[in-house]
Design an enzyme around this catalytic site. Sequence first.
Site, mmCIF file in Angstrom:
data_model
loop_
_atom_site.group_PDB
_atom_site.id
_atom_site.type_symbol
_atom_site.label_atom_id
_atom_site.label_comp_id
_atom_site.label_asym_id
_atom_site.label_seq_id
_atom_site.Cartn_x
_atom_site.Cartn_y
_atom_site.Cartn_z
ATOM 1 N N PHE A 21 0.868 -1.188 0.000
ATOM 2 C CA PHE A 21 0.000 0.000 0.000
ATOM 3 C C PHE A 21 0.901 1.233 0.000
ATOM 4 C CE2 PHE A 21 -2.452 3.489 1.814
ATOM 5 C CZ PHE A 21 -3.569 3.454 0.999
ATOM 6 N N ASP A 106 9.440 2.967 1.360
ATOM 7 C CA ASP A 106 8.289 3.784 1.755
ATOM 8 C C ASP A 106 8.158 3.656 3.271
ATOM 9 O OD1 ASP A 106 5.826 4.803 2.440
ATOM 10 O OD2 ASP A 106 4.767 3.963 0.717
ATOM 11 N N LYS A 135 3.222 11.881 7.058
ATOM 12 C CA LYS A 135 2.433 11.723 8.287
ATOM 13 C C LYS A 135 3.157 12.244 9.538
ATOM 14 C CE LYS A 135 0.038 7.558 6.633
ATOM 15 N NZ LYS A 135 -1.187 8.057 6.045
HETATM 16 C C1 LIG Z 1 2.932 2.967 3.404
HETATM 17 C C2 LIG Z 1 2.104 4.120 2.941
HETATM 18 N N1 LIG Z 1 2.483 4.829 1.862
HETATM 19 C C3 LIG Z 1 1.770 5.912 1.453
HETATM 20 C C4 LIG Z 1 0.646 6.328 2.135
HETATM 21 C C5 LIG Z 1 -0.042 7.638 1.808
HETATM 22 O O1 LIG Z 1 -0.639 7.729 0.657
HETATM 23 P P1 LIG Z 1 -1.649 8.917 0.238
HETATM 24 O O2 LIG Z 1 -1.120 10.169 0.807
HETATM 25 O O3 LIG Z 1 -1.613 8.872 -1.240
HETATM 26 O O4 LIG Z 1 -2.962 8.555 0.829
HETATM 27 C C6 LIG Z 1 0.203 5.600 3.218
HETATM 28 C C7 LIG Z 1 -1.049 6.003 3.898
HETATM 29 O O5 LIG Z 1 -1.567 5.395 4.770
HETATM 30 C C8 LIG Z 1 0.941 4.480 3.645
HETATM 31 O O6 LIG Z 1 0.558 3.777 4.713
#
Ligand SMILES: Cc1ncc(COP(=O)(O)O)c(C=O)c1O
Length: 281
Positions: A21, A106, A135
Amino acid sequence: GFKKKKIEDGKQQIIVFDGNFHGRTISVISFSSSKKYKEGFGPLTPGFVSVEFGNIEAVKKAITPNTCGILVEPFQGEGGMRIPPKGFLKGLRELADENDLLLVCDEIQVGMGRTGKKFCFEHEGIVPDGVILGKALSGGLVPLSVFITSAFIMDMVFSKGSDGSTFGGYPLACVAGTAALKVFEEEKLAEQSAKKGKILKQRIEAIAKRSPHVKEVRGKGLFIGIEVKDGNAMEFCRKLFKLGLIVNDSHGHTIRISPPLVINEEEMDFLVEQLEKVLVG
Ligand SMILES: Cc1ncc(COP(=O)(O)O)c(C=O)c1O
């Protein structure tokens, strides 16, 4: 791949992992293993090859002359709070070096102390070529995300003035991020996460032993997953919500325990008491 390895444009490939994800933008949902994330969003971006998370042999087999990089969550958050077998991240680093690939981690969910280290990749003592953070980077208040890499890659791949975005380098967010980093270091939040997470995981494991519902408890630092036998973690999350705890599921089958790193003893006691109620009765 295009700029560094001179791979023919349109043929570049990036290796990613099943259960990944990386957010909700079009290219990253294109290689999601979950149908619900991409259904209705076509046409999708090609060029991604997804292999089993934690399986270094599968990565080896997936490398072709067109492979330019590997994108990995060192621990999978949305994928079920999954920690790969020891040596996996090190193996990725070695494969990346041997095959001239860029290794990008990531760390949006697992970075900034969540797993008991500042960066999750530190658990295996590796250094990736790129890191994505967000975040917690700004204390969760002002939206801020960053891509960090070496000056060498930055100069080779990105050009001043053309690689940018409207809010890129937004001063208020950068000030919030700098302040949050100061607090992170001063309050030793990564160390706090490691210490508290160890205790919390032990207490949850003790509950799991008495619970008819728990399949497995896994985690590091304040990144803890409780996988339930019937695969319906949300049912337990709803019960916990009624008892005053905001808890989400991960991948349907796992209760995600991911409290603020500043959680105190009293709050940990409360958390454990409520888990006892819903998991043991
Ligand atoms: C591992 C990871 N990457 C990326 C994202 C953020 O993505 P976006 O800002 O596109 O929602 C998240 C969001 O929960 C995440 O857990």
